[in-house]
Motif scaffolding. Structure first.
Motif, PDB file in Angstrom:
ATOM      1  N   ALA A  82      10.536  10.231   0.985  1.00 40.60           N
ATOM      2  CA  ALA A  82       9.823   9.953   2.236  1.00 40.60           C
ATOM      3  C   ALA A  82       8.583   9.108   1.962  1.00 40.60           C
ATOM      4  CB  ALA A  82       9.446  11.260   2.924  1.00 40.60           C
ATOM      5  N   GLY A  83       7.834   9.471   0.927  1.00 39.45           N
ATOM      6  CA  GLY A  83       6.627   8.729   0.593  1.00 39.45           C
ATOM      7  C   GLY A  83       6.905   7.326   0.112  1.00 39.45           C
ATOM      8  N   VAL A  84       7.844   7.183  -0.807  1.00 35.41           N
ATOM      9  CA  VAL A  84       8.155   5.866  -1.361  1.00 35.41           C
ATOM     10  C   VAL A  84       8.694   4.941  -0.279  1.00 35.41           C
ATOM     11  CG1 VAL A  84       9.686   4.618  -2.945  1.00 35.41           C
ATOM     12  CG2 VAL A  84       8.448   6.648  -3.739  1.00 35.41           C
ATOM     13  N   PHE A  85       9.636   5.406   0.515  1.00 34.70           N
ATOM     14  CA  PHE A  85      10.208   4.551   1.557  1.00 34.70           C
ATOM     15  C   PHE A  85       9.155   4.163   2.592  1.00 34.70           C
ATOM     16  CE2 PHE A  85      14.137   4.558  -0.339  1.00 34.70           C
ATOM     17  CZ  PHE A  85      15.159   4.074   0.465  1.00 34.70           C
ATOM     18  N   THR A  86       8.307   5.102   2.972  1.00 29.06           N
ATOM     19  CA  THR A  86       7.254   4.808   3.944  1.00 29.06           C
ATOM     20  C   THR A  86       6.285   3.781   3.375  1.00 29.06           C
ATOM     21  OG1 THR A  86       7.467   7.001   4.921  1.00 29.06           O
ATOM     22  CG2 THR A  86       5.406   5.813   5.346  1.00 29.06           C
ATOM     23  N   LEU A  87       5.855   3.973   2.137  1.00 33.61           N
ATOM     24  CA  LEU A  87       4.924   3.021   1.525  1.00 33.61           C
ATOM     25  C   LEU A  87       5.560   1.656   1.317  1.00 33.61           C
ATOM     26  CD1 LEU A  87       3.035   5.259  -1.076  1.00 33.61           C
ATOM     27  CD2 LEU A  87       2.208   4.432   1.146  1.00 33.61           C
ATOM     28  N   LEU A  88       6.856   1.612   0.991  1.00 33.40           N
ATOM     29  CA  LEU A  88       7.510   0.320   0.800  1.00 33.40           C
ATOM     30  C   LEU A  88       7.561  -0.488   2.100  1.00 33.40           C
ATOM     31  CD1 LEU A  88      10.434   1.125  -1.677  1.00 33.40           C
ATOM     32  CD2 LEU A  88       8.367  -0.235  -2.128  1.00 33.40           C
ATOM     33  N   ILE A  89       7.833   0.175   3.226  1.00 33.31           N
ATOM     34  CA  ILE A  89       7.873  -0.607   4.470  1.00 33.31           C
ATOM     35  C   ILE A  89       6.461  -1.009   4.894  1.00 33.31           C
ATOM     36  CG2 ILE A  89      10.110   0.303   5.219  1.00 33.31           C
ATOM     37  CD1 ILE A  89       8.528   1.865   7.418  1.00 33.31           C
ATOM     38  N   LEU A  90       5.477  -0.156   4.628  1.00 37.01           N
ATOM     39  CA  LEU A  90       4.093  -0.541   4.926  1.00 37.01           C
ATOM     40  C   LEU A  90       3.658  -1.705   4.033  1.00 37.01           C
ATOM     41  CD1 LEU A  90       2.412   2.953   5.385  1.00 37.01           C
ATOM     42  CD2 LEU A  90       2.835   1.236   7.164  1.00 37.01           C
ATOM     43  N   ALA A  91       4.055  -1.670   2.767  1.00 41.34           N
ATOM     44  CA  ALA A  91       3.727  -2.758   1.844  1.00 41.34           C
ATOM     45  C   ALA A  91       4.300  -4.071   2.355  1.00 41.34           C
ATOM     46  CB  ALA A  91       4.266  -2.444   0.443  1.00 41.34           C
ATOM     47  N   ASP A  92       5.515  -4.007   2.876  1.00 42.00           N
ATOM     48  CA  ASP A  92       6.150  -5.206   3.413  1.00 42.00           C
ATOM     49  C   ASP A  92       5.418  -5.696   4.671  1.00 42.00           C
ATOM     50  OD1 ASP A  92       8.335  -7.173   3.501  1.00 42.00           O
ATOM     51  OD2 ASP A  92       8.921  -6.095   5.326  1.00 42.00           O
ATOM     52  N   GLN A  93       5.125  -4.781   5.581  1.00 43.52           N
ATOM     53  CA  GLN A  93       4.475  -5.150   6.844  1.00 43.52           C
ATOM     54  C   GLN A  93       3.052  -5.640   6.640  1.00 43.52           C
ATOM     55  OE1 GLN A  93       4.789  -1.531   9.125  1.00 43.52           O
ATOM     56  NE2 GLN A  93       6.969  -1.800   9.523  1.00 43.52           N
ATOM     57  N   LEU A  94       2.336  -5.048   5.678  1.00 50.10           N
ATOM     58  CA  LEU A  94       0.911  -5.351   5.487  1.00 50.10           C
ATOM     59  C   LEU A  94       0.649  -6.277   4.293  1.00 50.10           C
ATOM     60  CD1 LEU A  94      -0.375  -1.718   6.130  1.00 50.10           C
ATOM     61  CD2 LEU A  94      -0.331  -3.622   7.754  1.00 50.10           C
ATOM     62  N   ASN A  95       1.740  -6.780   3.698  1.00 51.22           N
ATOM     63  CA  ASN A  95       1.647  -7.706   2.554  1.00 51.22           C
ATOM     64  C   ASN A  95       0.823  -7.139   1.395  1.00 51.22           C
ATOM     65  OD1 ASN A  95       3.212  -9.833   3.713  1.00 51.22           O
ATOM     66  ND2 ASN A  95       1.465 -10.279   5.040  1.00 51.22           N
ATOM     67  N   PRO A 135      15.209   7.230 -10.392  1.00 50.59           N
ATOM     68  CA  PRO A 135      15.835   6.073  -9.742  1.00 50.59           C
ATOM     69  C   PRO A 135      14.978   5.454  -8.631  1.00 50.59           C
ATOM     70  CG  PRO A 135      17.392   7.896  -9.897  1.00 50.59           C
ATOM     71  CD  PRO A 135      16.051   8.418 -10.318  1.00 50.59           C
ATOM     72  N   ILE A 136      14.259   6.275  -7.878  1.00 53.01           N
ATOM     73  CA  ILE A 136      13.477   5.717  -6.774  1.00 53.01           C
ATOM     74  C   ILE A 136      12.251   4.962  -7.291  1.00 53.01           C
ATOM     75  CG2 ILE A 136      12.030   7.711  -6.212  1.00 53.01           C
ATOM     76  CD1 ILE A 136      12.923   6.933  -3.200  1.00 53.01           C
ATOM     77  N   LYS A 137      11.749   5.336  -8.469  1.00 55.44           N
ATOM     78  CA  LYS A 137      10.650   4.564  -9.083  1.00 55.44           C
ATOM     79  C   LYS A 137      11.168   3.182  -9.486  1.00 55.44           C
ATOM     80  CE  LYS A 137       7.041   4.596 -12.498  1.00 55.44           C
ATOM     81  NZ  LYS A 137       6.860   4.540 -13.922  1.00 55.44           N
ATOM     82  N   ALA A 138      12.321   3.145 -10.110  1.00 52.72           N
ATOM     83  CA  ALA A 138      12.925   1.870 -10.500  1.00 52.72           C
ATOM     84  C   ALA A 138      13.186   1.008  -9.248  1.00 52.72           C
ATOM     85  CB  ALA A 138      14.219   2.110 -11.278  1.00 52.72           C
ATOM     86  N   PHE A 139      13.646   1.646  -8.175  1.00 53.87           N
ATOM     87  CA  PHE A 139      13.910   0.928  -6.925  1.00 53.87           C
ATOM     88  C   PHE A 139      12.622   0.318  -6.371  1.00 53.87           C
ATOM     89  CE2 PHE A 139      14.206   1.020  -2.234  1.00 53.87           C
ATOM     90  CZ  PHE A 139      15.210   0.076  -2.059  1.00 53.87           C
ATOM     91  N   SER A 140      11.534   1.065  -6.392  1.00 52.21           N
ATOM     92  CA  SER A 140      10.275   0.551  -5.860  1.00 52.21           C
ATOM     93  C   SER A 140       9.765  -0.602  -6.734  1.00 52.21           C
ATOM     94  CB  SER A 140       9.218   1.655  -5.735  1.00 52.21           C
ATOM     95  OG  SER A 140       8.837   2.155  -6.996  1.00 52.21           O
ATOM     96  N   GLU A 141       9.926  -0.505  -8.042  1.00 54.95           N
ATOM     97  CA  GLU A 141       9.504  -1.586  -8.931  1.00 54.95           C
ATOM     98  C   GLU A 141      10.337  -2.843  -8.679  1.00 54.95           C
ATOM     99  OE1 GLU A 141       9.898   0.369 -12.702  1.00 54.95           O
ATOM    100  OE2 GLU A 141       7.940   1.338 -12.526  1.00 54.95           O
ATOM    101  N   GLU A 142      11.652  -2.682  -8.481  1.00 56.48           N
ATOM    102  CA  GLU A 142      12.522  -3.815  -8.172  1.00 56.48           C
ATOM    103  C   GLU A 142      12.108  -4.476  -6.859  1.00 56.48           C
ATOM    104  OE1 GLU A 142      16.538  -2.347  -8.040  1.00 56.48           O
ATOM    105  OE2 GLU A 142      16.399  -1.584 -10.099  1.00 56.48           O
ATOM    106  N   ASN A 143      11.661  -3.668  -5.910  1.00 56.24           N
ATOM    107  CA  ASN A 143      11.251  -4.187  -4.613  1.00 56.24           C
ATOM    108  C   ASN A 143      10.102  -5.191  -4.764  1.00 56.24           C
ATOM    109  OD1 ASN A 143      11.678  -3.740  -1.627  1.00 56.24           O
ATOM    110  ND2 ASN A 143       9.469  -3.423  -1.766  1.00 56.24           N
ATOM    111  N   PHE A 144       9.186  -4.927  -5.690  1.00 58.33           N
ATOM    112  CA  PHE A 144       8.065  -5.842  -5.907  1.00 58.33           C
ATOM    113  C   PHE A 144       8.436  -6.987  -6.836  1.00 58.33           C
ATOM    114  CE2 PHE A 144       5.807  -2.186  -4.216  1.00 58.33           C
ATOM    115  CZ  PHE A 144       4.939  -2.814  -3.338  1.00 58.33           C
ATOM    116  N   ALA A 145       9.390  -6.752  -7.741  1.00 59.76           N
ATOM    117  CA  ALA A 145       9.807  -7.801  -8.677  1.00 59.76           C
ATOM    118  C   ALA A 145      10.584  -8.903  -7.967  1.00 59.76           C
ATOM    119  CB  ALA A 145      10.647  -7.198  -9.797  1.00 59.76           C
TER     120      ALA A 145
END
Length: 140
Positions: free
Chosen positions: A94-107, A129-139
């Protein structure tokens, strides 16, 4: 665990009817559940709706961690009645997914994402796995 992330988004792992009733009393109108049916932690949609919530299930597991699931999550957050309580068994997804969409919306930069991640007290286990996913999202 129940933590506000923004005025309209909160994350956690609460699941009992009593805990959900408290969330309803705080004004939350939608619950997004990221648990999978096989975890035995998924909320009962009918019970959640009886408490007055809109209930949205988006099962997230290591097998379906991909940009498409994150996009679906983002679309549901952007169209659901707010404020929204986003939950999973530990609060981590819940935290990672929420922060990832906020990161996208707020650059946000990856550093800004990681700072918010730390502020929320989210912790990954080794080889998560979700840590690796979040890192890939920024890479990407």
């Amino acid at each position: 665990m129940f933590q506000s992330v923004t005025e309209s988004l909160a994350i956690g792992n609460l699941s009992s009817p009593e805990e959900l009733q408290e969330i309803a009393q705080k004004g939350y109108s939608t619950v997004i559940d990221l648990c999978t049916p096989t975890e035995d932690k998924q909320l009962n949609a009918e019970e959640v709706q009886k408490l007055g919530f809109n209930y949205i299930s988006i099962p997230v597991s290591p097998q379906n961690l991909n940009p498409e699931v994150l996009k679906t999550f983002s679309e549901k957050v952007n169209t659901a009645s707010q404020p929204i309580y986003i939950r999973c068994a530990s609060g981590l997804r819940a935290g990672v997914f929420t922060l990832l969409i906020l990161a996208d919306q707020l650059n946000w930069t990856e550093e800004e994402y990681l700072q918010r991640h730390q502020e929320l007290g989210l912790e990954h286990k080794p080889n998560c796995p979700i840590k690796a996913f979040s890192e890939e999202n920024f890479a990407g």
